[in-house]
Design a protein around this motif. Structure first.
Motif, PDB file in Angstrom:
ATOM      1  N   LYS A 101      -3.838  -0.001   8.216  1.00 51.56           N
ATOM      2  CA  LYS A 101      -3.058  -1.230   7.706  1.00 51.56           C
ATOM      3  C   LYS A 101      -3.530  -1.471   6.259  1.00 51.56           C
ATOM      4  O   LYS A 101      -2.941  -1.741   5.408  1.00 51.56           O
ATOM      5  CB  LYS A 101      -3.501  -2.197   8.777  1.00 51.56           C
ATOM      6  N   ARG A 102      -5.022  -1.317   5.985  1.00 54.90           N
ATOM      7  CA  ARG A 102      -5.299  -1.614   4.513  1.00 54.90           C
ATOM      8  C   ARG A 102      -4.745  -0.617   3.566  1.00 54.90           C
ATOM      9  O   ARG A 102      -4.236  -1.069   2.570  1.00 54.90           O
ATOM     10  CB  ARG A 102      -6.788  -1.600   4.630  1.00 54.90           C
ATOM     11  N   LYS A 103      -4.720   0.666   3.928  1.00 55.78           N
ATOM     12  CA  LYS A 103      -3.856   1.601   3.191  1.00 55.78           C
ATOM     13  C   LYS A 103      -2.503   1.338   2.778  1.00 55.78           C
ATOM     14  O   LYS A 103      -2.028   1.672   1.786  1.00 55.78           O
ATOM     15  CB  LYS A 103      -3.966   3.013   3.637  1.00 55.78           C
ATOM     16  N   LYS A 118      -2.735  -2.406   0.478  1.00 58.96           N
ATOM     17  CA  LYS A 118      -3.309  -2.455  -0.719  1.00 58.96           C
ATOM     18  C   LYS A 118      -3.193  -1.155  -1.525  1.00 58.96           C
ATOM     19  O   LYS A 118      -3.237  -0.188  -0.869  1.00 58.96           O
ATOM     20  CB  LYS A 118      -4.756  -2.757  -0.576  1.00 58.96           C
ATOM     21  N   GLY A 158      -7.830  -1.854  -4.630  1.00 55.17           N
ATOM     22  CA  GLY A 158      -7.849  -2.936  -3.543  1.00 55.17           C
ATOM     23  C   GLY A 158      -6.675  -4.107  -4.036  1.00 55.17           C
ATOM     24  O   GLY A 158      -6.552  -5.031  -3.150  1.00 55.17           O
ATOM     25  N   ASP A 204      -7.027  -0.710  11.705  1.00 56.72           N
ATOM     26  CA  ASP A 204      -7.292  -1.623  10.419  1.00 56.72           C
ATOM     27  C   ASP A 204      -7.278  -0.728   9.183  1.00 56.72           C
ATOM     28  O   ASP A 204      -6.889  -1.218   8.177  1.00 56.72           O
ATOM     29  CB  ASP A 204      -8.632  -2.333  10.588  1.00 56.72           C
ATOM     30  N   GLN A 205      -8.030   0.554   9.239  1.00 62.04           N
ATOM     31  CA  GLN A 205      -8.032   1.279   8.078  1.00 62.04           C
ATOM     32  C   GLN A 205      -6.362   1.640   7.430  1.00 62.04           C
ATOM     33  O   GLN A 205      -6.200   1.550   6.457  1.00 62.04           O
ATOM     34  CB  GLN A 205      -8.716   2.543   8.292  1.00 62.04           C
TER      35      GLN A 205
END
Length: 110
Positions: free
Chosen positions: A40-42, A45, A50, A37-38
């Motif tokens: 993917k967020r990086k 976004k 963000g 998940d981390q």
């Protein structure tokens, strides 16, 4: 990802950044346990703000991270590129085949 796979990927940098549907690839990478998940967020976004990245920025970020994603990342990338898009079209199949052909050329050079 080994040196030959990374070289094959780098040979298609511009096309990758222009054409690839990053969301499909990220979903496949998460399904196969290559990213969490981390990560993917990086990719999706912009850090600190963000705000979501646009498609080209997402592709550029993914492309930059791919060589360090481990041994099965290239194979999963090829698998994801061969998947039909949401409309059922095989839009990335030719890129997958070109990457595989370039990989073969890189391995013959090595």
């Amino acid at each position: 990802m080994d040196r030959c796979e990374a070289a094959a990927l780098m040979s298609h940098t511009i096309r990758f950044k222009k054409e690839v549907d990053v969301d499909t690839i990220i979903d496949k990478f998460r399904e196969k346990g290559i990213i969490g998940d981390q990560d993917k967020r990086k990719i999706l976004k912009i850090p600190m703000t963000g705000f979501p990245r646009d498609d080209r920025d997402k592709a550029a970020e993914l492309h930059e991270r791919l060589p360090g994603m481990g041994n099965k990342a290239f194979n999963v990338l090829i698998e994801a590129l061969r998947l039909p898009d949401p409309d059922g079209r095989q839009v990335h199949r030719d890129l997958a085949e070109e990457l595989l052909a370039e990989l073969e050329r890189q391995r013959q050079k090595a």
